[in-house]
Design a protein around this motif. Structure first.
Motif, PDB file in Angstrom:
ATOM      1  N   VAL A   1      31.236 -26.742  20.009  1.00 18.67           N
ATOM      2  CA  VAL A   1      30.108 -26.201  19.246  1.00 18.67           C
ATOM      3  C   VAL A   1      30.178 -26.818  17.851  1.00 18.67           C
ATOM      4  O   VAL A   1      31.204 -26.715  17.163  1.00 18.67           O
ATOM      5  CB  VAL A   1      30.143 -24.673  19.163  1.00 18.67           C
ATOM      6  N   GLY A   2      29.090 -27.457  17.463  1.00 16.45           N
ATOM      7  CA  GLY A   2      29.024 -28.065  16.134  1.00 16.45           C
ATOM      8  C   GLY A   2      27.889 -27.489  15.322  1.00 16.45           C
ATOM      9  O   GLY A   2      26.873 -27.054  15.871  1.00 16.45           O
ATOM     10  N   GLU A   3      28.054 -27.508  14.032  1.00 20.43           N
ATOM     11  CA  GLU A   3      27.002 -27.044  13.125  1.00 20.43           C
ATOM     12  C   GLU A   3      26.866 -28.036  11.976  1.00 20.43           C
ATOM     13  O   GLU A   3      27.825 -28.704  11.565  1.00 20.43           O
ATOM     14  CB  GLU A   3      27.329 -25.658  12.579  1.00 20.43           C
ATOM     15  N   THR A   4      25.673 -28.124  11.443  1.00 22.37           N
ATOM     16  CA  THR A   4      25.456 -28.990  10.286  1.00 22.37           C
ATOM     17  C   THR A   4      26.125 -28.381   9.051  1.00 22.37           C
ATOM     18  O   THR A   4      26.448 -27.185   9.012  1.00 22.37           O
ATOM     19  CB  THR A   4      23.965 -29.163  10.023  1.00 22.37           C
ATOM     20  N   LEU A   5      26.290 -29.198   8.039  1.00 15.50           N
ATOM     21  CA  LEU A   5      27.023 -28.760   6.833  1.00 15.50           C
ATOM     22  C   LEU A   5      26.093 -28.248   5.743  1.00 15.50           C
ATOM     23  O   LEU A   5      26.522 -28.095   4.596  1.00 15.50           O
ATOM     24  CB  LEU A   5      27.855 -29.930   6.286  1.00 15.50           C
ATOM     25  N   ASP A   6      24.830 -27.945   6.090  1.00  9.74           N
ATOM     26  CA  ASP A   6      23.889 -27.488   5.067  1.00  9.74           C
ATOM     27  C   ASP A   6      24.379 -26.220   4.380  1.00  9.74           C
ATOM     28  O   ASP A   6      24.379 -26.129   3.131  1.00  9.74           O
ATOM     29  CB  ASP A   6      22.510 -27.247   5.683  1.00  9.74           C
ATOM     30  N   ALA A   7      24.765 -25.256   5.185  1.00  4.64           N
ATOM     31  CA  ALA A   7      25.214 -23.990   4.604  1.00  4.64           C
ATOM     32  C   ALA A   7      26.484 -24.178   3.783  1.00  4.64           C
ATOM     33  O   ALA A   7      26.645 -23.611   2.688  1.00  4.64           O
ATOM     34  CB  ALA A   7      25.429 -22.959   5.710  1.00  4.64           C
ATOM     35  N   ARG A   8      27.409 -24.992   4.311  1.00  7.53           N
ATOM     36  CA  ARG A   8      28.656 -25.218   3.574  1.00  7.53           C
ATOM     37  C   ARG A   8      28.375 -25.937   2.248  1.00  7.53           C
ATOM     38  O   ARG A   8      28.964 -25.594   1.214  1.00  7.53           O
ATOM     39  CB  ARG A   8      29.618 -26.044   4.417  1.00  7.53           C
ATOM     40  N   ASN A   9      27.497 -26.936   2.295  1.00  6.44           N
ATOM     41  CA  ASN A   9      27.166 -27.649   1.058  1.00  6.44           C
ATOM     42  C   ASN A   9      26.488 -26.741   0.044  1.00  6.44           C
ATOM     43  O   ASN A   9      26.761 -26.826  -1.167  1.00  6.44           O
ATOM     44  CB  ASN A   9      26.288 -28.849   1.370  1.00  6.44           C
ATOM     45  N   ALA A  10      25.598 -25.888   0.532  1.00  5.68           N
ATOM     46  CA  ALA A  10      24.940 -24.947  -0.381  1.00  5.68           C
ATOM     47  C   ALA A  10      25.949 -24.006  -1.018  1.00  5.68           C
ATOM     48  O   ALA A  10      25.896 -23.731  -2.223  1.00  5.68           O
ATOM     49  CB  ALA A  10      23.864 -24.164   0.371  1.00  5.68           C
ATOM     50  N   LEU A  11      26.885 -23.528  -0.189  1.00  3.49           N
ATOM     51  CA  LEU A  11      27.915 -22.646  -0.727  1.00  3.49           C
ATOM     52  C   LEU A  11      28.812 -23.392  -1.712  1.00  3.49           C
ATOM     53  O   LEU A  11      29.219 -22.839  -2.745  1.00  3.49           O
ATOM     54  CB  LEU A  11      28.748 -22.062   0.418  1.00  3.49           C
ATOM     55  N   SER A  12      29.119 -24.648  -1.416  1.00  3.45           N
ATOM     56  CA  SER A  12      29.949 -25.449  -2.327  1.00  3.45           C
ATOM     57  C   SER A  12      29.257 -25.609  -3.673  1.00  3.45           C
ATOM     58  O   SER A  12      29.907 -25.502  -4.732  1.00  3.45           O
ATOM     59  CB  SER A  12      30.234 -26.821  -1.713  1.00  3.45           C
ATOM     60  N   ARG A  13      27.944 -25.875  -3.636  1.00  5.41           N
ATOM     61  CA  ARG A  13      27.221 -26.010  -4.899  1.00  5.41           C
ATOM     62  C   ARG A  13      27.230 -24.702  -5.671  1.00  5.41           C
ATOM     63  O   ARG A  13      27.409 -24.694  -6.901  1.00  5.41           O
ATOM     64  CB  ARG A  13      25.788 -26.457  -4.634  1.00  5.41           C
ATOM     65  N   ASP A  14      27.045 -23.609  -4.954  1.00  5.89           N
ATOM     66  CA  ASP A  14      27.069 -22.310  -5.637  1.00  5.89           C
ATOM     67  C   ASP A  14      28.437 -22.044  -6.251  1.00  5.89           C
ATOM     68  O   ASP A  14      28.548 -21.545  -7.393  1.00  5.89           O
ATOM     69  CB  ASP A  14      26.718 -21.195  -4.648  1.00  5.89           C
ATOM     70  N   ILE A  15      29.486 -22.376  -5.494  1.00  2.44           N
ATOM     71  CA  ILE A  15      30.845 -22.158  -6.010  1.00  2.44           C
ATOM     72  C   ILE A  15      31.096 -23.035  -7.234  1.00  2.44           C
ATOM     73  O   ILE A  15      31.654 -22.588  -8.245  1.00  2.44           O
ATOM     74  CB  ILE A  15      31.885 -22.445  -4.911  1.00  2.44           C
ATOM     75  N   LEU A  16      30.645 -24.316  -7.144  1.00  2.00           N
ATOM     76  CA  LEU A  16      30.855 -25.232  -8.267  1.00  2.00           C
ATOM     77  C   LEU A  16      30.127 -24.748  -9.514  1.00  2.00           C
ATOM     78  O   LEU A  16      30.694 -24.713 -10.612  1.00  2.00           O
ATOM     79  CB  LEU A  16      30.388 -26.632  -7.874  1.00  2.00           C
ATOM     80  N   LEU A  17      28.854 -24.385  -9.366  1.00  2.00           N
ATOM     81  CA  LEU A  17      28.096 -23.925 -10.528  1.00  2.00           C
ATOM     82  C   LEU A  17      28.692 -22.650 -11.101  1.00  2.00           C
ATOM     83  O   LEU A  17      28.783 -22.484 -12.331  1.00  2.00           O
ATOM     84  CB  LEU A  17      26.632 -23.698 -10.132  1.00  2.00           C
ATOM     85  N   ASP A  18      29.102 -21.753 -10.232  1.00  2.00           N
ATOM     86  CA  ASP A  18      29.691 -20.500 -10.708  1.00  2.00           C
ATOM     87  C   ASP A  18      31.007 -20.772 -11.447  1.00  2.00           C
ATOM     88  O   ASP A  18      31.282 -20.179 -12.502  1.00  2.00           O
ATOM     89  CB  ASP A  18      29.918 -19.560  -9.526  1.00  2.00           C
ATOM     90  N   THR A  19      31.817 -21.698 -10.880  1.00  2.00           N
ATOM     91  CA  THR A  19      33.090 -22.020 -11.525  1.00  2.00           C
ATOM     92  C   THR A  19      32.871 -22.674 -12.879  1.00  2.00           C
ATOM     93  O   THR A  19      33.512 -22.310 -13.881  1.00  2.00           O
ATOM     94  CB  THR A  19      33.912 -22.956 -10.615  1.00  2.00           C
ATOM     95  N   LEU A  20      31.956 -23.654 -12.936  1.00  2.00           N
ATOM     96  CA  LEU A  20      31.692 -24.328 -14.196  1.00  2.00           C
ATOM     97  C   LEU A  20      31.132 -23.366 -15.237  1.00  2.00           C
ATOM     98  O   LEU A  20      31.492 -23.436 -16.426  1.00  2.00           O
ATOM     99  CB  LEU A  20      30.720 -25.491 -13.978  1.00  2.00           C
ATOM    100  N   TRP A  21      30.259 -22.476 -14.800  1.00  2.00           N
ATOM    101  CA  TRP A  21      29.678 -21.522 -15.727  1.00  2.00           C
ATOM    102  C   TRP A  21      30.747 -20.595 -16.312  1.00  2.00           C
ATOM    103  O   TRP A  21      30.803 -20.377 -17.521  1.00  2.00           O
ATOM    104  CB  TRP A  21      28.588 -20.733 -15.016  1.00  2.00           C
ATOM    105  N   ARG A  22      31.582 -20.090 -15.439  1.00  2.00           N
ATOM    106  CA  ARG A  22      32.636 -19.176 -15.911  1.00  2.00           C
ATOM    107  C   ARG A  22      33.633 -19.915 -16.818  1.00  2.00           C
ATOM    108  O   ARG A  22      34.063 -19.382 -17.856  1.00  2.00           O
ATOM    109  CB  ARG A  22      33.368 -18.566 -14.718  1.00  2.00           C
ATOM    110  N   GLN A  23      34.025 -21.139 -16.414  1.00  2.00           N
ATOM    111  CA  GLN A  23      34.986 -21.879 -17.230  1.00  2.00           C
ATOM    112  C   GLN A  23      34.373 -22.278 -18.569  1.00  2.00           C
ATOM    113  O   GLN A  23      35.064 -22.294 -19.601  1.00  2.00           O
ATOM    114  CB  GLN A  23      35.454 -23.130 -16.477  1.00  2.00           C
ATOM    115  N   ALA A  24      33.073 -22.614 -18.577  1.00  2.00           N
ATOM    116  CA  ALA A  24      32.422 -22.939 -19.848  1.00  2.00           C
ATOM    117  C   ALA A  24      32.407 -21.736 -20.778  1.00  2.00           C
ATOM    118  O   ALA A  24      32.670 -21.860 -21.989  1.00  2.00           O
ATOM    119  CB  ALA A  24      31.003 -23.440 -19.589  1.00  2.00           C
ATOM    120  N   LEU A  25      32.099 -20.567 -20.224  1.00  2.00           N
ATOM    121  CA  LEU A  25      32.141 -19.358 -21.052  1.00  2.00           C
ATOM    122  C   LEU A  25      33.553 -19.097 -21.566  1.00  2.00           C
ATOM    123  O   LEU A  25      33.744 -18.692 -22.722  1.00  2.00           O
ATOM    124  CB  LEU A  25      31.645 -18.161 -20.231  1.00  2.00           C
TER     125      LEU A  25
END
Length: 483
Positions: A165-189
């Motif tokens: 069973v295979g799945e595309t990485l759309d959801a994982r990529n979206a989650l990665s972007r959310d994690i990255l933005l959240d991490t950068l935002w918190r670290q910038a603050l």
């Protein structure tokens, strides 16, 4: 001593600039670098956690599909309705591809061209199942595939089926972007908050230095009093102590200058007043013989004033460190011989026996300034000749005393009383015996000798000579000579 590393030399050559800016730079820039490294680490950890969660969901879909694989009439079959696939896609938020492979490698159901399991992919140890996870490209997209080995059997056969069973990485990529933005935002603050705290702390810590700067800037030029060390931190107090020491030396220098100016003006006033009186008498005198006598007196007064001015200039030069000439090895015996030759004529004119006893030049080397050492010896010999009566003797001796170089000048003059031995070293003080022997003296000779001896780290002692007069002994310690 080894030379400093090139980096330290470059840093030392650069201008220091603002202390506040340097503190902020050295605190905030490393902090930003550390926060960036921490953000990368947090991002990777979050991705690993997300991959683990998505792999668990993908494994659940694979297991759910495996439950629909059975054996019927000796063949492996898979009952996978479209409703099940829709539910898989709804759960994983991505497109789902699957493939069921039978016991002989035949495709039972699903997408026949789904990428096979690479041989080098190991079995996952995170789950109690024979499952492998791998990435592959399918239909121009990156997919994550779970390959599960599922046992199937009935009364007629037994074996292992492969469910992929295979799945595309759309959801994982979206989650990665959310994690990255959240991490950068918190670290910038976090960086902004820490930078604000550091700026406030640096400003607070440097406030005593600013108060010290304002106090020094607003002080009158005449105020050389010490600065209270309690105004600054413990680490800065040695600097304040050094500043206080410098101001104390400046106070001594100013006091010395004021004393010198007062003494010089007082001492020069007398010969100048006498010279003015003599010139006034000469203007009123018409007798050539009397006029000649007055002019002779004026010449003698002028010579005395020149002698006094020269002594004052030498004293001022010594009080200011000798003119800044560096110390170097000087043969004291050679200096003594030179002074003996210069003083030979005044000694002969007065009928004084001037004798010199000197060791070799190599045995009488002392570090110092040759001009000042010449002045020291010349003052001692000149004083001895001035205060020794006609027919007397003066002895100039240079040698070694207890491993150190010693200079001795003794005469057969009136000498100095023991109670006045310390006073005659002060400028313009004259002992009673010297007043009687030479009323026109300046009282600066021994003061100059004392200052030159101190400048060269030498000790000075006054005593009684064997001939009954004054004996002056100067002992040099080369380790203490000024450089």
């Amino acid at each position: 001593m080894a030379a400093p590393p090139p980096l330290l030399r470059r840093l030392a050559a650069r201008p220091l600039g603002s202390l506040r800016q340097q503190l902020l730079r050295w605190l905030i820039l490393p902090l930003v670098a550390l926060v960036a490294l921490n953000a990368v680490s947090l991002y990777r950890d979050a991705l690993d956690a997300a991959d683990l969660a998505y792999d668990r969901s993908l494994l659940s879909s694979t297991r759910a599909l495996a439950e629909r694989v059975t054996v019927r009439d000796g063949k492996v079959v898979a009952n996978v309705p479209y409703v099940a696939l829709d539910s898989f896609e709804t759960d994983t938020l991505g497109r789902i591809y699957y493939k069921v492979t039978g016991l002989e490698g035949e495709t039972v159901s699903g997408y026949d061209d789904l990428p096979p399991v690479p041989l080098e992919v190991p079995r996952s140890d995170l789950y109690p199942a024979l499952v492998r996870f791998y990435h592959a490209s399918y239909n121009g997209e990156r997919v994550r595939i779970a390959a599960l080995l599922q046992p199937v059997y009935d009364d007629s056969m037994r074996g292992i089926a492969l469910i992929q069973v295979g799945e595309t990485l759309d959801a994982r990529n979206a989650l990665s972007r959310d994690i990255l933005l959240d991490t950068l935002w918190r670290q910038a603050l976090l960086v902004l908050a820490v930078a604000a705290l550091v700026w406030f702390a640096v400003r607070l810590v440097l406030r005593p230095l600013m108060r010290l700067k304002n106090e020094v800037e607003t002080r009158p030029l005449s105020d050389l009093s010490s600065i209270d060390q309690a105004l600054v931190h413990k680490e800065v107090r040695p600097l304040v102590a050094a500043m206080n020491g410098t101001m104390a030396r400046m106070q001594d220098l100013v006091a010395s200058q004021r004393r010198f100016i007062a003494d010089a003006s007082h001492q020069l006033r007398t010969p100048l007043a006498v010279l003015k009186t003599q010139s006034a008498l000469a203007l009123r005198e018409h007798d050539p013989a009397a006029l000649r006598a007055i002019v002779g007196s004026m010449a003698a007064t002028t010579d005395a004033a020149i002698h006094l001015a020269n002594r004052l200039l030498v004293l001022a030069r010594i009080e200011h460190g000798g003119g800044g000439e560096p110390a170097r090895p000087v043969a004291l015996s050679a200096v003594a011989r030179q002074v003996g030759l210069e003083m030979a004529l005044p000694a002969v004119q007065k009928g004084i026996d001037l004798a010199l006893e000197a060791d070799t030049d190599a045995d009488t080397m002392v570090p110092g300034q040759e001009l000042l050492l010449h002045e020291l010896v010349a003052n001692l010999v000149d004083n001895a000749i001035r205060y020794t009566p006609a027919g007397g003797s003066v002895l100039l001796r240079v040698g070694r005393h207890g491993g150190r170089v010693a200079l001795e000048v003794s005469d057969s003059g009136p000498g100095i009383a023991e109670e006045e031995a310390g006073k005659v070293l002060m400028p313009f003080y004259r002992a009673q015996s010297t007043l009687e022997a030479n009323p026109g003296g300046t009282g600066l000779g021994l003061a100059i000798v004392r200052d030159i001896a101190n400048l060269h780290g030498a000790s000075l002692a006054l005593g009684r000579a064997d001939a009954g007069g004054l004996k002056v002994e100067v002992i040099f310690d080369g380790s203490r000579a000024e450089s």
